[in-house]
Design a protein around this motif. Structure first.
Motif, short mmCIF file in Angstrom:
data_model
loop_
_atom_site.label_atom_id
_atom_site.label_comp_id
_atom_site.label_asym_id
_atom_site.label_seq_id
_atom_site.Cartn_x
_atom_site.Cartn_y
_atom_site.Cartn_z
N ASN A 102 -8.82 -15.29 6.42
CA ASN A 102 -9.74 -15.33 5.43
C ASN A 102 -9.55 -14.01 4.53
OD1 ASN A 102 -11.20 -13.13 6.75
ND2 ASN A 102 -11.69 -14.63 8.13
N PHE A 103 -10.43 -13.94 3.21
CA PHE A 103 -10.23 -12.86 2.37
C PHE A 103 -10.87 -11.68 2.99
CE2 PHE A 103 -14.59 -14.38 1.23
CZ PHE A 103 -15.31 -13.08 1.17
N GLU A 104 -11.77 -11.55 4.04
CA GLU A 104 -12.13 -10.53 4.51
C GLU A 104 -11.08 -9.75 5.28
OE1 GLU A 104 -15.85 -13.23 4.52
OE2 GLU A 104 -13.93 -13.53 4.84
N GLN A 105 -10.53 -10.44 6.31
CA GLN A 105 -9.34 -10.01 6.90
C GLN A 105 -8.44 -9.18 6.00
OE1 GLN A 105 -6.18 -12.24 9.27
NE2 GLN A 105 -7.46 -11.95 10.72
N ARG A 106 -8.12 -9.98 4.89
CA ARG A 106 -6.93 -9.41 3.89
C ARG A 106 -7.66 -8.06 3.41
NH1 ARG A 106 -5.40 -12.92 -0.85
NH2 ARG A 106 -7.76 -13.04 -1.30
N GLY A 107 -9.02 -7.91 3.12
CA GLY A 107 -9.58 -6.60 2.80
C GLY A 107 -9.53 -5.60 3.70
N GLU A 108 -9.82 -6.10 5.04
CA GLU A 108 -9.81 -4.96 6.13
C GLU A 108 -8.43 -4.46 6.17
OE1 GLU A 108 -11.63 -7.62 9.04
OE2 GLU A 108 -13.46 -7.32 8.26
N ASP A 109 -7.42 -5.41 5.95
CA ASP A 109 -5.86 -4.94 6.36
C ASP A 109 -5.72 -3.80 5.36
OD1 ASP A 109 -3.46 -4.41 7.57
OD2 ASP A 109 -2.73 -6.32 6.20
N PHE A 110 -6.04 -4.09 4.19
CA PHE A 110 -5.72 -3.22 2.93
C PHE A 110 -6.56 -2.12 3.30
CE2 PHE A 110 -7.72 -1.33 -1.10
CZ PHE A 110 -6.45 -0.98 -1.68
N THR A 111 -7.82 -2.04 3.67
CA THR A 111 -8.65 -0.70 4.10
C THR A 111 -8.07 0.13 5.11
OG1 THR A 111 -10.53 -1.77 3.33
CG2 THR A 111 -10.77 0.29 4.55
N ALA A 112 -7.68 -0.48 6.00
CA ALA A 112 -6.80 -0.07 7.14
C ALA A 112 -5.57 0.96 6.76
CB ALA A 112 -6.79 -1.03 8.28
N GLU A 113 -4.78 0.06 5.94
CA GLU A 113 -3.67 0.62 5.55
C GLU A 113 -3.81 1.80 4.73
OE1 GLU A 113 -0.64 -0.22 6.54
OE2 GLU A 113 -1.09 -1.91 7.68
N VAL A 114 -4.61 1.83 3.72
CA VAL A 114 -4.97 3.22 3.02
C VAL A 114 -5.59 4.09 3.80
CG1 VAL A 114 -6.39 3.91 1.38
CG2 VAL A 114 -5.61 1.67 0.77
N LEU A 115 -6.73 4.00 4.49
CA LEU A 115 -7.29 5.05 5.31
C LEU A 115 -5.96 5.74 6.47
CD1 LEU A 115 -10.58 3.47 6.07
CD2 LEU A 115 -9.82 5.08 4.12
N ALA A 116 -5.17 4.95 6.92
CA ALA A 116 -4.33 5.34 7.83
C ALA A 116 -3.13 6.37 7.11
CB ALA A 116 -3.38 4.35 8.32
N ARG A 117 -3.18 6.48 5.81
CA ARG A 117 -2.05 7.19 4.90
C ARG A 117 -3.14 8.30 4.38
NH1 ARG A 117 -0.05 2.09 5.34
NH2 ARG A 117 2.10 1.99 5.39
N LEU A 118 -4.25 8.52 4.31
CA LEU A 118 -4.85 9.67 3.76
C LEU A 118 -4.97 10.66 4.66
CD1 LEU A 118 -7.82 7.59 1.84
CD2 LEU A 118 -5.55 8.41 0.81
N VAL B 269 0.89 -1.07 -0.09
CA VAL B 269 0.18 0.09 -0.02
C VAL B 269 0.94 1.23 0.07
CG1 VAL B 269 -1.83 1.36 1.61
CG2 VAL B 269 -1.86 -1.29 1.20
N GLU B 270 1.78 1.12 0.87
CA GLU B 270 2.74 2.40 0.96
C GLU B 270 3.39 2.59 -0.47
OE1 GLU B 270 6.58 4.29 3.64
OE2 GLU B 270 6.11 1.98 3.78
N ARG B 271 3.96 1.85 -1.13
CA ARG B 271 4.54 1.80 -2.39
C ARG B 271 3.90 2.29 -3.54
NH1 ARG B 271 8.45 3.71 -3.22
NH2 ARG B 271 8.96 2.64 -5.21
N ALA B 272 2.49 1.66 -3.37
CA ALA B 272 1.45 2.25 -4.64
C ALA B 272 0.86 3.46 -4.25
CB ALA B 272 0.34 1.26 -4.41
N MET B 273 0.82 3.94 -3.20
CA MET B 273 0.38 5.07 -2.96
C MET B 273 1.33 6.47 -3.32
SD MET B 273 -2.19 4.65 0.56
CE MET B 273 -2.73 6.29 0.63
#
Length: 464
Positions: free
Chosen positions: A448-464, A421-425
């Motif tokens: 599970n995939f839900e936990q993975r998606g939640e991690d992605f979401t959290a990493e994005v929102l923490a950087r905005l 997420v950091e590199r993409a942003m």
């Protein structure tokens, strides 16, 4: 709850005490049966015993004496790659094996229906990809239209945990191949087949067994209406098997690959426009490009299937279109989680196989692609035609380096979600889409995939 009354006064064994298993045990007890429960997990057995259920090791000598039927949770294999020993023991004792889906279809209809003006109906949705979105969209359309609708099965509540059917009510079920493969009763009023691509092949002994599990919903279910996606050979074959002829409108054919014609009932999407044709004439249309919760061709296929199912239930085209406008989409499925500085962030963690990831990649432009995880059978070659909009891939997972070597795009091995997420942003520019579409299972790093998606979401929102 739907009480299961077909085993009054009898013992019923229940194997697997997760959500569906516990609910099945409760419904059996509510209907007058005596559940005998078992799970290899001591914590699951303790939870069942705290509710007053008897737990008994079903592999012990004589465990199936006086048992009428064995109810099995969907995650437990009954044939491939190797049957669970408890199922083998039940079969050797001559005890039938069923699951909660079979119990539901046995138990849903009651004598109360005799006083209803309109019988309750069941819509069952299966397929490889899109079945959750399709089922949720059907439920949303019905609810927005003021219909009494419940969503259950592989999404929402357990099938036996819902309320009994009311006058004119509809139950929308999402059913996986694990659920349709074993159910002894399958009698939906409307059945939907979205598409087919390789998945769960070890569980079904190959592609033929996987398709056969899906096909049971139609061949044994005998639905009044069948909505069939025909863009794969298996779907076209299934539609041909079910229809009595070209004019048989009990089969509604769906496509996002081509315009459909002929005297039957068809729903197709082309360049973002949904069209319905019946008896050679256009009966409805929807501009899908304006519907924010349904981006991309794969979601247009979901929209066509949901539209067809709702038309089979008697809803009007404009009513369906109006409800689609307010559909928010589902978490982890092409879910727009943020927009900032002209960059869109999309969580499609549910893209756990190559086919679903390819569809997500074709839905957006200027993509910074986060991918990787536990690779499934078949490799990544099928992604080659979907990478045109990818500027760069940021690969996660324990085998990220090997995964990246198979990609025909510029890629960077990141391993962790935080790093990706950091590199993409950092590298994303105005007009780009940062897309999580892993094309792999999550189990190397997540539960599970839900936990993975939640991690992605959290990493994005923490950087905005």
């Amino acid at each position: 709850m739907i009480p299961v009354k077909s085993y009054v006064g009898k013992q019923v064994a229940v194997l697997g005490l997760g959500r569906s298993g516990l609910v099945a045990a409760r419904a059996l007890r509510e209907g007058g049966a005596t559940p005998i429960c078992w799970d290899d997990n001591p914590a699951a057995r303790e939870a069942a015993e705290s509710e007053g259920f008897t737990c008994r090791d079903l592999l012990k000598q004589g465990a199936f004496e006086e048992v009428a039927v064995l109810i099995v949770s969907p995650g437990i294999p009954h044939l491939f790659p190797k049957p669970n020993p408890v199922i083998v023991a039940a079969q050797e004792a001559g005890v039938p094996v069923d699951n909660d889906i079979g119990l539901f279809f046995q138990s849903f209809a009651t004598q109360d229906w005799d006083r209803f003006d309109t019988m309750p109906r069941v819509v069952a949705v299966t397929g490889s990809n899109g079945k959750s979105t399709t089922a949720a969209l059907i439920h949303h359309i019905l609810t927005e239209g003021g219909r009494d609708s419940q969503l259950a099965g592989n999404i929402g509540r357990g099938v036996l945990d819902i309320e009994p059917g009311g006058d004119g009510s509809v139950v929308v079920l999402e059913l996986s191949s694990y659920q349709t493969d074993l159910a002894r009763a399958l009698t939906p009023d409307v059945a939907v087949f979205t598409n087919l691509s390789p998945d769960h092949l070890d569980r079904h002994g190959g592609m033929g067994g996987y398709f056969a599990a899906k096909r049971r919903l139609f061949a044994e279910g005998g639905p009044d209406r069948a909505v069939i996606g025909i863009d794969e050979p298996e779907g076209a074959y299934l539609a041909g098997q079910l229809a009595e002829g070209p004019r048989d409108d009990r089969v509604i054919r769906v496509s996002v690959a081509r315009k459909l014609s002929g005297p039957g009932w068809q729903v197709f999407a082309k360049k973002g426009f949904l069209s319905e044709y019946r008896k050679g004439r256009q009966a409805g249309s929807v501009d899908l490009r304006r519907i924010r919760g349904l981006p991309g061709v794969h979601n247009h296929q979901n929209a066509c299937s949901a539209y067809a199912a709702c038309r089979a239930l008697g809803l009007a085209p404009r009513e369906i279109e109006s409800a689609m406008q307010s559909f928010p989409g589902l978490p982890h499925r092409s879910q727009i989680i943020a927009e900032a500085d002209g960059i869109t962030y999309v969580n499609d963690s549910k893209a756990t196989n190559v086919d679903s990831a390819a569809k997500a990649l074709l839905a957006f432009g200027n993509i910074r692609w986060i991918c990787g995880g536990l690779e499934k059978e078949g490799g990544l070659d099928a992604l080659s035609g979907a990478l045109g909009a990818v500027s760069k891939a940021y690969v996660i997972g324990r085998e990220a380096a090997g995964f990246a070597m198979q990609l025909d795009v510029d890629s960077e091995v990141c391993t962790t979600m935080a790093a990706a997420v950091e590199r993409a942003m950092v590298e994303a520019q105005e007009g780009d889409t940062v897309l999580l579409a892993p094309a792999a299972a999550s189990f190397d790093q997540y539960d599970n995939f839900e936990q993975r998606g939640e991690d992605f979401t959290a990493e994005v929102l923490a950087r905005l």
